[in-house]
Design an enzyme around this catalytic site. Structure first.
Site, PDB file in Angstrom:
ATOM      1  N   GLU A   1       1.279 -88.851  63.096  1.00  0.00           N
ATOM      2  CA  GLU A   1      -0.076 -88.749  62.977  1.00  0.00           C
ATOM      3  C   GLU A   1      -0.585 -90.056  63.811  1.00  0.00           C
ATOM      4  O   GLU A   1      -1.148 -91.047  62.975  1.00  0.00           O
ATOM      5  CB  GLU A   1      -0.411 -88.617  61.620  1.00  0.00           C
ATOM      6  CG  GLU A   1      -1.940 -88.283  61.528  1.00  0.00           C
ATOM      7  CD  GLU A   1      -2.320 -88.209  60.109  1.00  0.00           C
ATOM      8  OE1 GLU A   1      -1.624 -88.723  59.222  1.00  0.00           O
ATOM      9  OE2 GLU A   1      -3.476 -87.878  59.878  1.00  0.00           O
TER      10      GLU A   1
ATOM     11  N   TRP B   1      -9.828 -90.956  53.625  1.00  0.00           N
ATOM     12  CA  TRP B   1      -9.646 -90.805  55.208  1.00  0.00           C
ATOM     13  C   TRP B   1     -10.861 -89.779  55.779  1.00  0.00           C
ATOM     14  O   TRP B   1     -11.102 -89.885  57.049  1.00  0.00           O
ATOM     15  CB  TRP B   1      -8.181 -90.035  55.063  1.00  0.00           C
ATOM     16  CG  TRP B   1      -7.099 -91.099  55.021  1.00  0.00           C
ATOM     17  CD1 TRP B   1      -6.447 -91.714  55.762  1.00  0.00           C
ATOM     18  CD2 TRP B   1      -6.603 -90.865  53.698  1.00  0.00           C
ATOM     19  NE1 TRP B   1      -5.483 -92.444  55.218  1.00  0.00           N
ATOM     20  CE2 TRP B   1      -5.509 -91.970  53.769  1.00  0.00           C
ATOM     21  CE3 TRP B   1      -6.838 -90.484  52.346  1.00  0.00           C
ATOM     22  CZ2 TRP B   1      -4.582 -92.328  52.729  1.00  0.00           C
ATOM     23  CZ3 TRP B   1      -5.872 -90.660  51.444  1.00  0.00           C
ATOM     24  CH2 TRP B   1      -4.834 -91.584  51.523  1.00  0.00           C
TER      25      TRP B   1
ATOM     26  N   ASP C   1      -7.038 -81.074  54.835  1.00  0.00           N
ATOM     27  CA  ASP C   1      -6.359 -82.494  54.711  1.00  0.00           C
ATOM     28  C   ASP C   1      -6.749 -83.240  53.434  1.00  0.00           C
ATOM     29  O   ASP C   1      -6.208 -83.809  52.891  1.00  0.00           O
ATOM     30  CB  ASP C   1      -6.566 -83.088  55.843  1.00  0.00           C
ATOM     31  CG  ASP C   1      -5.261 -84.046  56.308  1.00  0.00           C
ATOM     32  OD1 ASP C   1      -4.418 -84.274  55.438  1.00  0.00           O
ATOM     33  OD2 ASP C   1      -5.263 -84.908  57.185  1.00  0.00           O
TER      34      ASP C   1
ATOM     35  N   HIS D   1      -4.568 -83.541  50.304  1.00  0.00           N
ATOM     36  CA  HIS D   1      -4.105 -84.645  49.479  1.00  0.00           C
ATOM     37  C   HIS D   1      -4.935 -84.449  48.198  1.00  0.00           C
ATOM     38  O   HIS D   1      -5.951 -85.084  48.110  1.00  0.00           O
ATOM     39  CB  HIS D   1      -4.110 -85.992  50.360  1.00  0.00           C
ATOM     40  CG  HIS D   1      -3.390 -86.002  51.472  1.00  0.00           C
ATOM     41  ND1 HIS D   1      -2.196 -86.761  51.396  1.00  0.00           N
ATOM     42  CD2 HIS D   1      -3.329 -85.398  52.530  1.00  0.00           C
ATOM     43  CE1 HIS D   1      -1.720 -86.602  52.693  1.00  0.00           C
ATOM     44  NE2 HIS D   1      -2.402 -85.802  53.390  1.00  0.00           N
TER      45      HIS D   1
ATOM     46  N   HIS E   1       4.623 -85.689  57.311  1.00  0.00           N
ATOM     47  CA  HIS E   1       3.493 -86.073  58.074  1.00  0.00           C
ATOM     48  C   HIS E   1       3.895 -86.721  59.476  1.00  0.00           C
ATOM     49  O   HIS E   1       4.592 -87.830  59.330  1.00  0.00           O
ATOM     50  CB  HIS E   1       2.720 -87.332  57.287  1.00  0.00           C
ATOM     51  CG  HIS E   1       1.734 -86.461  56.554  1.00  0.00           C
ATOM     52  ND1 HIS E   1       1.974 -85.640  55.349  1.00  0.00           N
ATOM     53  CD2 HIS E   1       0.223 -86.948  56.264  1.00  0.00           C
ATOM     54  CE1 HIS E   1       0.908 -85.581  54.883  1.00  0.00           C
ATOM     55  NE2 HIS E   1      -0.212 -86.235  55.344  1.00  0.00           N
TER      56      HIS E   1
ATOM     57  N   GLN F   1       3.376 -92.052  51.191  1.00  0.00           N
ATOM     58  CA  GLN F   1       2.490 -92.571  51.864  1.00  0.00           C
ATOM     59  C   GLN F   1       2.649 -94.011  52.778  1.00  0.00           C
ATOM     60  O   GLN F   1       2.293 -94.055  53.749  1.00  0.00           O
ATOM     61  CB  GLN F   1       1.246 -92.720  51.117  1.00  0.00           C
ATOM     62  CG  GLN F   1      -0.161 -93.021  51.809  1.00  0.00           C
ATOM     63  CD  GLN F   1      -0.509 -92.456  53.030  1.00  0.00           C
ATOM     64  OE1 GLN F   1      -1.330 -91.395  52.755  1.00  0.00           O
ATOM     65  NE2 GLN F   1      -0.239 -92.571  54.119  1.00  0.00           N
TER      66      GLN F   1
ATOM     67  N   HIS G   1      -2.452 -77.586  53.571  1.00  0.00           N
ATOM     68  CA  HIS G   1      -2.419 -79.211  53.876  1.00  0.00           C
ATOM     69  C   HIS G   1      -3.521 -79.884  53.087  1.00  0.00           C
ATOM     70  O   HIS G   1      -4.292 -79.862  53.846  1.00  0.00           O
ATOM     71  CB  HIS G   1      -1.936 -79.491  55.229  1.00  0.00           C
ATOM     72  CG  HIS G   1      -1.638 -80.999  55.397  1.00  0.00           C
ATOM     73  ND1 HIS G   1      -0.394 -81.380  55.806  1.00  0.00           N
ATOM     74  CD2 HIS G   1      -2.212 -82.218  54.981  1.00  0.00           C
ATOM     75  CE1 HIS G   1      -0.258 -82.834  55.945  1.00  0.00           C
ATOM     76  NE2 HIS G   1      -1.545 -83.145  55.485  1.00  0.00           N
TER      77      HIS G   1
END
Ligand code: 17E
Ligand code: FE2
Length: 411
Positions: free
Chosen positions: A211, A313, A307, A57, A208, A150, A55
């Site tokens: 979260e 993030w 991630d 991005h 997702h 997103q 996982h």
């Protein structure tokens, strides 16, 4: 090529391993070299199948600070910063950053990656770039692409069409973000849509899911029910599921029955969710990591993801899956001896299941592609606690990364 004296799969006795034409052809306690064969003797190092980043991005990687650092440390500030950065995306920009990140992953022994790619972009710039890179990087890293909305499927202009376009272009999996949709109704509809789209195109699903620290965020039950009813089951993954940290136990007991029936996979991202969650708490502050220990004990498949690599993030990250497991064991309180020794599975076998790699194709077995990593430690316990470097990453019989360990002197 003959590799000698390796602790394969974290076993307690050493073996030799022979590679021919890119495949593992023989594993035995002691194999005699053939004339002219390249031989390397490791003298007792750990060999595992390659690490899997289940996982991440990649479209956003290495953008930290542009246009600004995330000061609140929340998911929502991250999304709004990314929304601004996204306006400037070009294919070249995505390519350059992803190629740098791929190198970081490569030297950390990662050979499989599932990346979420934001499709809430009318131009689908990042999706186009990642589809090209998936092909280009094939000899180093096998990349799976999730069409990830997103900013929502129902809550973003033309969201359903963008998702459909991304899947038709060649995304491997369908995503969703139920906790970010405007309403609970949209959230349910987005999950129904995602599963139906995956069914129509024969794709995987990776959502997702919840979260957020809101214990009323219940996307997971809807996703699991659709996974069960559609028969997609283990082709479906619930990522993050941090709200489950905050669910009441009575509800979790009920939910566990459905989760078990659904056979879905879970991906937990301990580095990033300990950082992003609990931000609206005073004290005590919740850790915000899903119930890894309980899910594992219930027989459900859980893998760990990083991630992010330096993005809106999460400001850190070198592409090391070891760091993920290291923190994961702390925060999930899984520090028993066997739990530590077995924890490589979160980034190896369990992650292979999450990615639905073809049955039997992953692992150190004669007949399989010669894909493996060799670590500068005798077992996983030492590798994890001493942060052992990856001495070799071998893919289809070729060494694609090599590290010479640092030599320390105390004077
Ligand atoms: N986007 C999102 O919705 N959640 C995350 N943890 C990241 C991006 C990294
Ligand atoms: Fe994520």
């Amino acid at each position: 090529m003959l590799l000698q004296q390796l602790y394969l799969n974290n076993e307690k006795t050493m073996s030799d391993l022979r590679i021919e034409d890119g495949k593992i052809v023989e594993i035995a306690q002691s194999i005699a070299p053939r004339e002219g064969e390249t031989v390397e003797r490791f003298g007792g190092k750990l060999a595992l199948p390659p690490f899997i980043e289940s996982h991440v991005h990649l479209d956003a990687c290495l953008t930290v600070g542009d246009p600004a650092f995330n000061l609140s440390g929340t998911l929502f500030e991250g999304i709004s910063l990314w929304s601004r950065r996204k306006e400037k995306l070009t294919k070249q920009d995505v390519r350059e950053r992803v190629l740098r990140a791929a190198q970081m992953l490569c030297r950390n022994g990662v050979q499989y990656v599932r990346t979420h790619v934001d499709v809430t972009d009318p131009k689908l710039t990042a999706m186009e770039a990642l589809l090209e890179l998936r092909q280009e990087l094939r000899d180093r890293i096998e990349i799976q692409i999730v069409a990830f909305p997103q900013e929502g499927i129902l809550s973003y202009p033309n969201g359903k069409q963008l998702m459909t376009d991304a899947v038709a272009m060649g995304a491997d999996a369908v995503g969703a973000i139920p906790h970010f949709e405007f309403t609970r109704e949209y959230s349910v509809e987005s999950l129904n849509f995602a599963v139906a789209l995956a069914e129509k195109y024969g794709r995987l699903v990776d959502v997702h899911c919840d979260e957020i620290d809101d214990e009323a965020s219940r996307g997971l039950e809807t996703l699991a029910a659709r996974a069960y009813e559609s028969g997609l089951k283990s082709r479906v993954t619930a990522s993050h599921t941090t709200a489950m940290h905050s669910y009441n136990n009575a509800y979790v007991v009920r939910l566990m029955r459905l989760l078990t029936m659904s056979e879905i996979n879970f991906v937990s991202n301990p580095l990033v969710n300990t950082h992003l969650q609990g931000r609206m708490d005073t004290y005590p502050k919740r850790r915000g990591v899903t119930r890894v220990k309980e899910l594992t004990e219930a027989g459900l498949n859980v893998s760990f993801g990083h991630d992010d690599i330096r993005d809106p993030w999460y400001p850190m990250g070198t592409g090391s899956m070891r760091d993920v497991v290291f923190l994961g064991l702390h925060v999930c309180q899984m520090m028993g001896y066997e739990e530590i020794q077995n924890s490589y599975r979160f980034i190896c076998d369990n992650a292979a299941r999450t990615l639905c790699l073809p049955e039997g194709s992953y692992g150190l077995r004669p007949g399989n592609e010669a894909n493996l990593v060799i670590l500068d430690a005798k077992d996983w316990y030492d590798a994890l606690s001493l942060n052992a470097p990856v001495l070799r990453s071998i893919r289809k019989g070729a060494v694609i990364a090599r590290t010479t360990p640092a030599r320390y002197e105390t004077l």
